[in-house]
Write an enzyme that holds these catalytic residues in place. Structure first.
Site, PDB file in Angstrom:
ATOM      1  N   GLU A  76     -12.530   0.207  -9.885  1.00  0.00           N
ATOM      2  CA  GLU A  76     -12.166  -0.675 -11.003  1.00  0.00           C
ATOM      3  C   GLU A  76     -13.085  -0.564 -12.222  1.00  0.00           C
ATOM      4  OE1 GLU A  76     -12.339  -1.691  -7.794  1.00  0.00           O
ATOM      5  OE2 GLU A  76     -10.187  -1.758  -7.389  1.00  0.00           O
ATOM      6  N   ASP A 136      -5.558  -9.892  -7.913  1.00  0.00           N
ATOM      7  CA  ASP A 136      -5.770  -8.956  -9.028  1.00  0.00           C
ATOM      8  C   ASP A 136      -4.523  -8.336  -9.662  1.00  0.00           C
ATOM      9  OD1 ASP A 136      -5.370  -7.542  -6.650  1.00  0.00           O
ATOM     10  OD2 ASP A 136      -7.152  -6.306  -6.814  1.00  0.00           O
ATOM     11  N   GLU A 194       0.835  -1.207   0.000  1.00  0.00           N
ATOM     12  CA  GLU A 194       0.000   0.000   0.000  1.00  0.00           C
ATOM     13  C   GLU A 194       0.870   1.258   0.000  1.00  0.00           C
ATOM     14  OE1 GLU A 194      -3.058  -0.178  -0.544  1.00  0.00           O
ATOM     15  OE2 GLU A 194      -3.876  -2.020   0.294  1.00  0.00           O
ATOM     16  N   ARG A 222       0.521   3.653  -3.274  1.00  0.00           N
ATOM     17  CA  ARG A 222      -0.198   4.907  -3.014  1.00  0.00           C
ATOM     18  C   ARG A 222       0.757   6.073  -2.775  1.00  0.00           C
ATOM     19  NH1 ARG A 222      -5.852   3.445   0.049  1.00  0.00           N
ATOM     20  NH2 ARG A 222      -5.846   1.220  -0.315  1.00  0.00           N
TER      21      ARG A 222
HETATM   22  C1  DMJ Z   1      -6.578   0.268  -4.671  1.00  0.00           C
HETATM   23  O1  DMJ Z   1      -5.784   0.541  -3.592  1.00  0.00           O
HETATM   24  C2  DMJ Z   1      -5.794  -0.362  -5.769  1.00  0.00           C
HETATM   25  O2  DMJ Z   1      -6.500  -0.257  -6.964  1.00  0.00           O
HETATM   26  C3  DMJ Z   1      -5.483  -1.799  -5.502  1.00  0.00           C
HETATM   27  O3  DMJ Z   1      -4.817  -2.430  -6.562  1.00  0.00           O
HETATM   28  C4  DMJ Z   1      -6.748  -2.559  -5.241  1.00  0.00           C
HETATM   29  N1  DMJ Z   1      -7.549  -1.943  -4.215  1.00  0.00           N
HETATM   30  C5  DMJ Z   1      -7.759  -0.529  -4.243  1.00  0.00           C
HETATM   31  C6  DMJ Z   1      -9.001  -0.056  -4.941  1.00  0.00           C
HETATM   32  O4  DMJ Z   1     -10.069  -0.857  -4.937  1.00  0.00           O
END
Ligand code: DMJ
Length: 573
Positions: free
Chosen positions: A472, A334, A202, A206
């Site tokens: 998404e 994912d 994260e 981010r």
């Molecule tokens: C975000 O922090 C990023 O897109 C991550 O890859 C998946 N989760 C969240 C958004 O849903």
């Protein structure tokens, strides 16, 4: 009698008018009906955008992006100047100072797009202003804002929402807010945070991603300085025996660890940091970040997979994938897939990164073979999961809706045409998960009915009814719009945006998550606003509604998994 009583001229006139009405009716009605059904999510027969073949293409076929129907003719503003001529990852060390050049001229804030904003973009801009107002009022410099309780929350202790939002503020031209945030970054931001379990993934996607993009969009070296400071503090997390990162780190002591209760890490977390690490290396000339990224990608490339698919847990000490673990393109899986194709594209499709493209192609074949099914009665294609690696479950997380966008982006960069076809079908399904709820917002998880006797295609379990402002679907709509030029994707996005407006906006400031998308009367507003609402959802809405294809063009830029744009490098041998 009346007909015979009128003159021949009058009769002819009446007949002519009738013919005209029939003509208009014949041509206009089907279009209106298709649009209405699409807006209601009931259009079962997907209309192919002109120029795309229906049906599967040969596996070896590589798309020629120029053969796809071009996006609509739009006024062409001047392109951003060329990308910085920074050293390649393997090139000579240049140091931060020498590579402080970005693709945009200094002071270009607010001029990233040269076309006037559309009415829909202005609505998104207002939403961003309303959201930012809450952050300024209740959470300035803190990680997350809670607009309902008018308070804030600590997560990493490093101004998460502020940094995650910087590039969105820049892209939307909110110069005053950028100036104030920049001041905070220059004078208050401090990564010397003594917390034992700061999440490495994260923090990378981010904070590091946000700083790198802010640097590229502003040409302001403060962001690159801060990115390097953060990168240095994160480095110990990449020194595990296998090369896969530990999940957590103490940014103050440099002590890296996995959570005390497990040695297993989420596959998506250990495998989705390479774009940011390599870009940091490229800009600073410091090879250790790219080396760490290379180790991660190679360990996962060599791991044992099932037709390109990986389980959602991996042992970051041994580097071994959890045998018999669940396979999913949703939570914990994912972005492993997303970063395969994006790493290849980032590196200018250079030969030394082709193994990642091959992993992506194998994985997408695996998805088609094991995970894609059709619902009943309307035959919506969806992506399920393999429980224990073998048992199919018709469960699809909202997170999976990144996939249509990634497939379309891959197609634009030379992947097979059948990927685009699958993207179109999955895009429709993701949209359906919004249109079939009372609020017009998607739940966190949707289940699909596959039994022939089913009367509804989807159902939502009580514990899955929440919506936490995830990006998404909007993200994929943006890619689909850019790649196909089909305006229905903008219209679908607009319907979703209006649902967010109606059910998640609070006064006097902010937008929040809700507990129950199936209950329009009482959706149950929660107090929290996620930082990815600012970083991703609102940014993708803004870009989706833009008529300017040269605003962050997709042949020059990629977006990391937190929607932070990074430049595509020139191709290297
Ligand atoms: C975000 O922090 C990023 O897109 C991550 O890859 C998946 N989760 C969240 C958004 O849903």
């Amino acid at each position: 009698r009346r007909w015979r009583g009128i003159s021949r001229f009058q009769r002819r006139l009446v007949l002519l008018l009738l013919a005209l009405a029939l003509f208009v009716f014949w041509f206009a009605l089907p279009r209106v009906a298709v649009m209405e059904r699409a807006a209601a999510g009931q259009d079962l027969q997907m209309v192919d955008p002109p120029g795309f073949e229906a049906g599967p293409a040969k596996p070896e076929e590589r798309a020629d992006p120029t053969s796809a129907s071009p996006p609509p003719e739009l006024p062409k503003p001047p392109r951003p100047p060329a990308l910085p001529d920074a050293p390649g990852v393997a090139g000579p060390a240049a140091g931060v100072a020498a590579s402080r050049r970005s693709p945009l001229p200094a002071g270009s804030l607010g001029r990233l797009s040269e076309t006037s904003p559309s009415r829909r973009q202005l609505a998104v801009l207002e939403a961003m202003q309303h959201s930012w107002k809450a952050y300024e009022l209740y959470a300035w410099g803190k990680d997350e804002v809670h607009p309902l309780s008018k308070s804030s929350a600590v997560w990493m202790g490093a101004g998460l929402t502020l940094i995650d939002s910087l590039d969105t503020l820049m892209i939307m031209g909110m110069s005053q807010q950028v100036a104030k945030a920049r001041e905070w970054v220059a004078t208050q931001l401090n990564f010397d945070v003594d917390k034992p379990h700061t999440n490495v993934f994260e923090t990378t996607i981010r904070l590091l991603g946000g700083l790198l993009s802010a640097y590229h969009l502003s040409n302001d070296s403060i962001y690159l300085d801060r990115a390097l400071q953060l990168g240095e503090r994160l480095l110990p997390a990449f020194s595990s025996p296998s090369g896969l990162p530990y999940s957590d780190i103490n940014l103050h002591t440099g002590q890296a660890s996995n959570p005390v209760w497990t040695v297993e890490s989420s596959t998506s977390e250990v495998s989705s940091v390479q774009l940011e690490l390599r870009e940091l290396s490229r800009l600073t000339g410091r090879p250790e970040f790219a080396d760490a990224a290379d180790r991660i990608s190679r360990v996962l490339h060599s791991a044992d997979k099932k037709d390109g698919l990986v389980p959602i847990y991996v042992n970051s000490v041994t580097g071994r994938l959890h045998n018999g673990g669940t396979v999913s393109l949703g939570a914990r899986g994912d972005s492993y897939y997303e970063y395969l194709i994006k790493q290849f594209v980032q590196a200018g499709k250079s030969r030394s990164f082709e193994y990642l493209r091959d992993d992506w192609l194998a994985a997408m074949d695996g998805v088609a073979k094991h995970l894609v099914r059709e619902s009943q009665p309307h035959r919506f294609k969806f992506v399920g999961e393999l429980l224990g690696g073998t048992t199919f479950s018709p469960k699809m997380d909202h997170l999976v809706c990144f996939l249509p966008g990634a497939l379309a982006y891959g197609f634009l960069h030379g992947m097979p045409r059948e990927h685009l076809r699958l993207a179109e079908q999955l895009m429709r399904t993701c949209y359906i998960t919004y249109t079939t709820t009372a609020t017009g917002l998607a739940p966190e998880i949707t289940h699909f009915n596959t039994d022939a006797a089913s009367v509804a295609d989807t159902y939502v379990k009580p514990l899955d009814r929440h919506n936490i402002q995830r990006p998404e679907t909007v993200e994929s709509l943006f890619y689909m719009w850019r790649v196909t030029g089909d305006r229905k994707y903008q219209d679908w996005g607009w319907a979703i945006f209006q649902a967010f407006e109606k059910y998640t906006k609070v006064q006097p400031a902010g937008y929040v998550s809700i507990s129950d998308v199936t209950n329009a009367r009482n959706p149950g507003k929660r107090t929290k606003c996620e930082s990815f609402w600012f970083a991703e959802t609102l940014k993708y809405f803004f870009l989706l509604f833009s008529e300017d294809n040269d605003l962050l063009p997709l042949d020059k830029w990629l977006f990391n998994t937190e929607a932070h744009p990074l430049p595509i490098w020139p191709r290297q041998p």
